[in-house]
Enzyme design. Structure first.
Site, PDB file in Angstrom:
ATOM      1  N   ASP A  73      -6.796  -1.525   5.353  1.00 12.73           N
ATOM      2  CA  ASP A  73      -6.238  -2.800   4.469  1.00 12.73           C
ATOM      3  C   ASP A  73      -6.422  -4.207   5.001  1.00 12.73           C
ATOM      4  O   ASP A  73      -5.856  -5.118   4.438  1.00 12.73           O
ATOM      5  CB  ASP A  73      -4.663  -2.514   4.178  1.00 12.73           C
ATOM      6  CG  ASP A  73      -4.495  -1.234   3.496  1.00 12.73           C
ATOM      7  OD1 ASP A  73      -5.251  -1.008   2.286  1.00 12.73           O
ATOM      8  OD2 ASP A  73      -3.492  -0.614   3.753  1.00 12.73           O
ATOM      9  N   ASP A  83       0.957  -1.311  -0.102  1.00  9.89           N
ATOM     10  CA  ASP A  83      -0.207  -0.217   0.152  1.00  9.89           C
ATOM     11  C   ASP A  83       0.829   1.008  -0.034  1.00  9.89           C
ATOM     12  O   ASP A  83       2.051   1.181   0.634  1.00  9.89           O
ATOM     13  CB  ASP A  83      -0.805  -0.007   1.289  1.00  9.89           C
ATOM     14  CG  ASP A  83      -1.692   1.137   1.273  1.00  9.89           C
ATOM     15  OD1 ASP A  83      -2.457   1.715   0.352  1.00  9.89           O
ATOM     16  OD2 ASP A  83      -1.711   1.703   2.342  1.00  9.89           O
ATOM     17  N   ASP A  89      -0.771  -0.405   6.179  1.00 12.93           N
ATOM     18  CA  ASP A  89      -1.030   0.083   7.566  1.00 12.93           C
ATOM     19  C   ASP A  89      -1.870  -0.661   8.695  1.00 12.93           C
ATOM     20  O   ASP A  89      -1.883  -0.283   9.735  1.00 12.93           O
ATOM     21  CB  ASP A  89      -1.113   1.687   7.773  1.00 12.93           C
ATOM     22  CG  ASP A  89      -2.432   1.931   6.823  1.00 12.93           C
ATOM     23  OD1 ASP A  89      -3.223   0.900   6.846  1.00 12.93           O
ATOM     24  OD2 ASP A  89      -2.527   2.942   6.495  1.00 12.93           O
TER      25      ASP A  89
END
Length: 653
Positions: free
Chosen positions: A552, A348, A548
């Site tokens: 997610d 990400d 994080d």
């Protein structure tokens, strides 16, 4: 208070028990050495005569044998009663008692010395194993010490009362003095200090915190007294979640570890049956029962699966402990094994490769205009906004904003703001526009494009374009090094997924050297991309997703290995991920992969070495070319070498 007094007593009893066992084995070794030397020098034969000396030798060797091995014999007997006979205690008991029983064969050489030696050196190996396991637990045991014993609650008269962290309600203000651990997650409401986060992150540099900063439990307050308003109950705080994670890590076993367990269940009965068959078939065929029974007993000693049963779990435990020393928490050996096979790493962007916060990275004024003037105009126009972009502008402006000078502000959603601001003398009033190119176009203003990637805030004053401010989410300092390290350690493909604009994603991917990137993705789109990437992976290749852990969670769960970045204080990260990095350094991902691969290398070294040596000595034993002393090496010697090798997994720099 009861808990604080009970724990040390338990540790002392365990230590005294180990010391007692060590003293018992040393006593048995001393007696064995004296008896062996006396027997070899012929003193017993000289004193008692040839026939009687044999029985005296039997009794004398039986003394160190029982002193050293009575617990092994007891365990073997209890297991037989429970129907669980086939383990290393059973093999040792049968082999050693059988060696003593060879005295029943008049034509056979006596083997009491070998029987006693097998038990003695087996116990030495067990003691060495206990030491190795204890040493491998130290890094994880040190992690367990982060649990605070108390919290200081300030009373109405200013006095401090020590209470159990479990009894502190959310919103309570607690006092943390220098040298104490932060007991519960919270926010500083008074004071400033340096925090030692090494126990959580592996980071040796202290972290400066002050009023308004979030602090997490388990950190050590180093310098100043601080007051913290708790934001979570103790059971949901960072330290509690970490301890729960560490305690449960041993329950999730790797495929290799499960294989060894299943292998031992089949292997031990098989070699026991083989030893019996060897003795029976050879004895019936040749009539030399003593020789073939001795071969069968030697076969039993060599076949003991200690080296595998001990060293493989110890290697995984050492790898998990070694990873924890650098602030990497692995939830089980199965995830450590999967991490070693990672071939693709998907990131990400925001909060993982970038800091996740907007910052002013450049100010480009028109010719003859002071950059500070451009920034001050933007700051005044954004003075009443809580938008992240507005906050970054105000944070970059070092001057004081006199809100009395701001006459009016009109926000144009998705475009920017229009503000009427008086001069410092408050005589003249100016119209300030701050926003994107759409705002400029809607007001008929002219503006200049910027070569930098990021959010561009154009600024005009009274229809005069004075420049623009560039705001961007800054790439982390070690992000480029992290990608390079992944490529260096054999990761074939790095991918970045983001909901940001395509041009921003392309710029970040290019800056970091990422192989593939996909932009403007919703959370569901990220899952689809991971599904596509998983479909392209081979059976032996694994995909890791790094995020994080806050938004997610679906992708972290779907990946072969979910890695949560910067998880200090993030419940979602600890819950969803398989591997938790306690700081926000992406460079630790490559280090974690190296630890996992080193651990798996050690595991397979031990498996191949133990099986190869045992197979060789088993063949020699069956052919009558291996005696009991070689069998001792095949069992205890191989186990000690495998344990020493397994301990290398803990050495993480």
């Amino acid at each position: 208070m009861a808990s604080t007094t009970t724990k040390p007593r338990k540790k002392r009893r365990k230590k005294e028990s180990q010391q007692h066992k060590l003293h018992r084995i040393l006593l048995a070794l001393a007696i064995f050495a004296v008896v062996y030397a006396t027997d070899e020098l012929g003193a017993l034969a000289a004193l008692f005569g040839e026939p009687a000396a044999l029985y005296v030798s039997f009794v004398l060797f039986l003394v160190p044998f029982l002193i050293a091995g009575h617990d092994v014999l007891e365990k073997a007997w209890n297991n037989i009663r429970r129907g669980k006979a086939f383990d290393e205690s059973f093999l040792m008991a049968v082999a050693t008692i059988g060696a003593f029983a060879m005295i029943l064969f008049p034509d056979a050489d006596p083997h009491m010395a070998e029987g006693a030696a097998v038990m003695l050196f087996y116990q030495v190996g067990e003691l060495f194993q206990s030491y190795a396991v204890g040493k491998s637990r130290k890094s994880i045991a040190a992690m367990m010490d982060i649990a605070p014993d108390y919290a200081n609650v300030e009373g109405e008269n200013g006095g401090l009362t020590q209470v159990s962290p479990d009894d502190v309600a959310v919103g309570t203000v607690i006092v943390v003095k220098p040298g104490e651990r932060v007991p519960i997650d919270g926010t500083i409401v008074e004071g400033a200090t340096q925090l030692d986060t090494a126990a959580l992150t592996g980071e040796s540099v202290p972290r400066h915190v002050e009023v308004g900063a979030d602090v997490v439990s388990g950190c050590i307050n180093m310098t100043g007294l601080i007051k913290v308003r708790t934001t979570k109950p103790f059971g949901e705080s960072t330290v509690s979640r970490i301890l729960e994670l560490v305690e449960n890590a041993s329950e999730k076993k790797a495929r290799t570890e499960n294989f060894i367990t299943r292998f031992a269940r089949v292997y031990t009965p098989a070699v026991t049956g083989s030893a019996v068959a060897l003795a029976l078939v050879g004895g019936l065929a040749t009539g030399a029962w003593a020789d073939w029974i001795l071969r069968g007993l030697t076969f039993l000693v060599v076949s003991c699966p200690c080296a595998l049963v001990i060293s493989v779990p110890l290697s995984f435990f050492g790898g998990i402990g070694g990873a924890s020393r650098i602030g990497v928490l692995v939830k089980g050996s199965n995830y450590l094994e999967a991490l070693a096979e990672v071939d693709t790493v998907v990131f990400d962007k925001t909060g993982t490769l970038t800091n996740g916060t907007f910052n002013v990275v450049a100010i480009h004024p028109e010719e003859g205009v002071d950059p500070d003037y451009v920034l001050s105009c933007a700051a005044y126009a954004e003075a009443f906004s809580d938008h992240p972009i507005a906050l970054s502008v105000k944070a970059a402006y070092t001057g004081d904003i006199d809100q009395a000078r701001i006459v009016s502000v009109e926000e144009e959603s998705g475009h920017g703001v229009s503000a009427h601001v008086r001069e410092q003398t408050r005589e003249n009033e100016h119209v300030v526009l701050v926003g994107n190119d759409k705002l400029m176009a809607s007001h008929g203003e002219h503006w200049h494009d910027c070569e930098l990637t990021g959010t561009i805030l154009h600024v005009t004053v009274d229809d005069r374009y004075i420049g623009h401010v560039v705001i961007a989410d800054v790439v982390k300092d070690d992000a480029r090094a992290a990608i390079d390290a992944l490529h260096d350690c054999g990761v074939r493909r790095t991918v970045m997924l983001t909901g940001d604009r395509a041009e921003v994603a392309a710029a970040v991917a290019g800056q970091l050297g990422i192989d593939e990137h996909h932009a403007q993705l919703l959370p569901g789109d990220k899952v689809e991309q991971v599904e596509r990437l998983l479909a392209s992976e081979g059976e032996k290749r694994k995909l890791a997703f790094v995020g994080d852990g806050i938004n997610d969670a679906p992708v972290l769960t779907r990946a072969d290995v979910g890695i949560a970045m910067g998880a200090m204080g993030s419940d979602a990260a600890i819950e969803a991920a398989d591997v938790v990095l306690m700081d926000d350094k992406p460079s630790n991902i490559a280090r974690a992969i190296r630890v996992a691969r080193k651990t798996m290398g050690i595991v397979w070294q031990n498996i191949v070495f133990a099986l190869a040596v045992k197979l060789l000595i088993l063949v020699l034993a069956a052919l009558g070319l291996a005696n009991m002393w070689l069998a001792v090496f095949g069992d205890v010697g191989v186990a000690i070498i495998a344990i020493l090798n397994a301990m290398r997994a803990m050495n993480v720099k």
